[in-house]
Design an enzyme around this catalytic site. Structure first.
Site, PDB file in Angstrom:
ATOM      1  N   GLU A  46       9.565  22.418  99.242  1.00 52.77           N
ATOM      2  CA  GLU A  46       9.291  21.390 100.514  1.00 52.77           C
ATOM      3  C   GLU A  46       7.722  21.276 100.821  1.00 52.77           C
ATOM      4  O   GLU A  46       7.077  22.657 100.345  1.00 52.77           O
ATOM      5  CB  GLU A  46       9.978  21.967 101.658  1.00 52.77           C
ATOM      6  CG  GLU A  46       9.569  20.682 102.769  1.00 52.77           C
ATOM      7  CD  GLU A  46      10.202  21.733 103.725  1.00 52.77           C
ATOM      8  OE1 GLU A  46       9.705  21.556 104.612  1.00 52.77           O
ATOM      9  OE2 GLU A  46      11.695  22.188 103.973  1.00 52.77           O
ATOM     10  N   ASP A  57       4.918  23.489 114.274  1.00 51.01           N
ATOM     11  CA  ASP A  57       4.364  24.372 113.340  1.00 51.01           C
ATOM     12  C   ASP A  57       3.692  25.031 114.280  1.00 51.01           C
ATOM     13  O   ASP A  57       3.020  25.120 115.571  1.00 51.01           O
ATOM     14  CB  ASP A  57       3.773  23.951 112.655  1.00 51.01           C
ATOM     15  CG  ASP A  57       3.871  22.640 111.384  1.00 51.01           C
ATOM     16  OD1 ASP A  57       5.452  23.926 110.834  1.00 51.01           O
ATOM     17  OD2 ASP A  57       3.755  22.632 110.433  1.00 51.01           O
TER      18      ASP A  57
END
Length: 257
Positions: A46, A57
């Protein structure tokens, strides 16, 4: 057949998806890391498209995004780096990131480039489902791209069912409401959520992400789904190394051993 579809037909458990940010720690590490991820035994790679304000994130991946942008990484350059990928990399490759760089690049051109270099799917956490179905899905389908949706412990059963109905590849199960890299193992609360989703008997495979950092957490998560995703811990393993590909391969081997 899409490589993700083929993978899940051939393997149904202990699937390891490794996330890293394109252009990190060095601008031209992308392809060497892809090759290392595959050679070390991971099942899916990924690749994060760096963005100045990434969704969900944690600090580790935010810093990797910032460093990659400082290094000069762009969407155009990423496709250039991936141009020869399929001569050496056979596992499924997913691009993950904010939808805005895709829109800025141009939806049709972006998807065409994905097909050209051999990208199998996309994870765009801030793309609303209705917008995807109306404006994006026809183009994704045209170029053979799978779209992967995320679910969290807060996602309603109704929405999970709708995501399952409109997903391809797999469903990304976010383990908690936190950001990436900020949890410390799998809690009883998470296990209850995993069991609840398991009892829904969804048609799509599921991979668990957020807080998966080593062999113990990977093995634990894999008991509740088809496998798991490791990102922040992999980033930390490669960020200070003189040989990121070698350090990344060693990290994956420790998870799998």
């Amino acid at each position: 057949m899409n490589r993700l579809e083929k993978l899940f037909q051939e393997k149904s458990e202990n699937i390891l998806n490794i996330y890293f940010t394109a252009g990190f720690p060095h601008l031209n590490d992308t392809l060497s890391l892809l090759k290392a991820v595959e050679s070390a035994g991971a099942d899916i790679a990924e690749v994060g498209i760096p963005f100045s304000d990434p969704v969900a994130d944690g600090e580790t991946i935010q810093k990797a995004n910032t460093k990659a942008l400082e290094n000069g990484m762009t969407v155009k350059l990423l496709f250039e780096q991936l141009a020869e990928m399929r001569k050496e990399v056979n596992i499924p490759v997913i691009l993950m990131g904010d939808v805005n760089p895709l829109i800025q690049f141009g939806l049709e051109e972006f998807c065409e480039k994905c097909e050209e270099v051999g990208v199998d799917g996309l994870i765009l956490p801030n793309l609303p489902m209705d917008e995807y179905l109306l404006e994006f899905k026809p183009t994704f389908d045209k170029y053979g791209l799978f779209n992967i949706f995320l679910i969290t412990p807060q996602t309603s059963e109704e929405r999970i069912r709708r995501i399952d109905e409109n997903s391809s590849g797999f469903i990304y199960m976010v383990s908690s409401a936190s950001t990436t890299g900020s949890t410390s193992g799998i809690t009883d609360e998470m296990r209850a959520y995993f069991n609840k989703v398991d009892e829904m008997k969804l048609k799509n495979p599921r991979l668990i992400g957020f807080g998966i950092k080593d062999k113990a957490t990977f093995d634990d998560a894999s008991r509740f789904a088809n496998g798991a995703i490791i990102g922040s811990a992999f980033i930390r393993a490669i960020q200070e190394s003189n040989s990121p590909a070698e350090a990344g391969a060693q990290f994956i081997q420790r998870v799998k051993d």
